[in-house]
Design a protein around this motif. Sequence first.
Motif, PDB file in Angstrom:
ATOM      1  N   PRO A 144      -2.517  -9.248  -9.983  1.00  0.00           N
ATOM      2  CA  PRO A 144      -1.562  -9.073  -8.833  1.00  0.00           C
ATOM      3  C   PRO A 144      -1.935  -7.734  -8.202  1.00  0.00           C
ATOM      4  O   PRO A 144      -2.117  -6.729  -8.934  1.00  0.00           O
ATOM      5  CB  PRO A 144      -0.477  -8.805  -9.408  1.00  0.00           C
ATOM      6  N   GLN A 145      -2.229  -7.705  -6.840  1.00  0.00           N
ATOM      7  CA  GLN A 145      -2.598  -6.306  -6.222  1.00  0.00           C
ATOM      8  C   GLN A 145      -1.224  -5.411  -5.724  1.00  0.00           C
ATOM      9  O   GLN A 145      -0.175  -6.255  -5.368  1.00  0.00           O
ATOM     10  CB  GLN A 145      -3.248  -6.759  -4.938  1.00  0.00           C
ATOM     11  N   ALA A 146      -1.115  -4.390  -6.438  1.00  0.00           N
ATOM     12  CA  ALA A 146       0.077  -3.492  -5.972  1.00  0.00           C
ATOM     13  C   ALA A 146       0.014  -3.171  -4.695  1.00  0.00           C
ATOM     14  O   ALA A 146      -0.950  -2.809  -4.099  1.00  0.00           O
ATOM     15  CB  ALA A 146       0.143  -2.258  -6.815  1.00  0.00           C
ATOM     16  N   THR A 147       1.000  -3.603  -3.932  1.00  0.00           N
ATOM     17  CA  THR A 147       1.394  -3.145  -2.505  1.00  0.00           C
ATOM     18  C   THR A 147       1.809  -1.772  -2.472  1.00  0.00           C
ATOM     19  O   THR A 147       2.885  -1.520  -2.747  1.00  0.00           O
ATOM     20  CB  THR A 147       2.374  -4.158  -1.994  1.00  0.00           C
ATOM     21  N   MET A 148       0.786  -0.937  -2.175  1.00  0.00           N
ATOM     22  CA  MET A 148       1.095   0.431  -1.905  1.00  0.00           C
ATOM     23  C   MET A 148       1.646   0.638  -0.495  1.00  0.00           C
ATOM     24  O   MET A 148       1.044   0.212   0.339  1.00  0.00           O
ATOM     25  CB  MET A 148       0.007   1.156  -2.141  1.00  0.00           C
ATOM     26  N   PRO A 149       2.723   1.574  -0.485  1.00  0.00           N
ATOM     27  CA  PRO A 149       3.025   1.574   0.969  1.00  0.00           C
ATOM     28  C   PRO A 149       2.225   2.720   1.615  1.00  0.00           C
ATOM     29  O   PRO A 149       1.346   3.187   1.019  1.00  0.00           O
ATOM     30  CB  PRO A 149       4.548   2.666   0.703  1.00  0.00           C
ATOM     31  N   ALA A 150       1.901   2.368   2.896  1.00  0.00           N
ATOM     32  CA  ALA A 150       1.182   3.076   3.847  1.00  0.00           C
ATOM     33  C   ALA A 150       1.588   4.649   3.589  1.00  0.00           C
ATOM     34  O   ALA A 150       2.711   4.891   3.706  1.00  0.00           O
ATOM     35  CB  ALA A 150       1.286   2.914   5.179  1.00  0.00           C
TER      36      ALA A 150
END
Length: 283
Positions: A144-150
């Motif tokens: 799972p790709q961690a969704t990093m905030p911009a």
Amino acid sequence: MPIIALAAALLISGQATTPPQRATSDLTRDLNSAPPSAVTPPASSSASSTPAQTPARTTTQTLPPIGQSPAAAPRPAPTTSPAQRPAQTPSSSNTQALPPIGQSPAATPRPAPTPSRGITPPATSQLPAASTTTSRPATTTAAPQATMPAPVTATPPPATPAPAALNAAAIAALPFRIELPAGLTITPARAGAEANIYRVQRGDQTLLMIYAGPSSQFPIYDGEMVRAGGRASVVVTEGGRRLAMEHLFQRPTAPKEIHVWITSVTGADRDLAERIGQSIDAR
């Protein structure tokens, strides 16, 4: 003559009686050389009396030479009655003869297991060869790709443009007068709500600074305080000559104080900054 005849008669009679003695000696020697026969003791007259004693068996054993251990004498097998003997069972097929002393027993082959009725064991040749490496189906699991905030980039405040140098009309509107040689400029800067600072520069080098506002930080330098021409000056002696390092002008209206001081310059620039400061006067 009668004596000789008597002797001859005795000799003849002696020879006639000798053969029986020789036969008795031979018979005795034969009897002694024969093995002893079992002698049955006579039955005791009284049954309740002490049991009949049997003669002790004399066992003659030859001692071994000194330094050798005696050989183990074979023990006679115990005599048991037929009723006391255990029933003999047929010998098992797994009975194995013991090897001689000093040799290891041979490996006993294990009998093949007898399959139970109704179950047919599979043939060994039909079984697949066991593999030491167990192959597992490759499973590809997408991590799972961690969704990093911009990243939030802070917007820098707009750069304040550098103040432009004052022109001749702006210099004439200043609350003080100044003699500015050619090649020098005056650049303003805010110092508070009611104060301004002006820099007298030659290129990027600042020679003199002027404060115009309600309250200044006069004096900055240590020296002789001199009051003349409506201003207070701080004079220092350097190299046998006197230099006015700073000046303070006070006015009844805003800006109430005008403070002028020379920056840390040396040589000809220090003399030039000192002359420009001397030319400043409040309006």
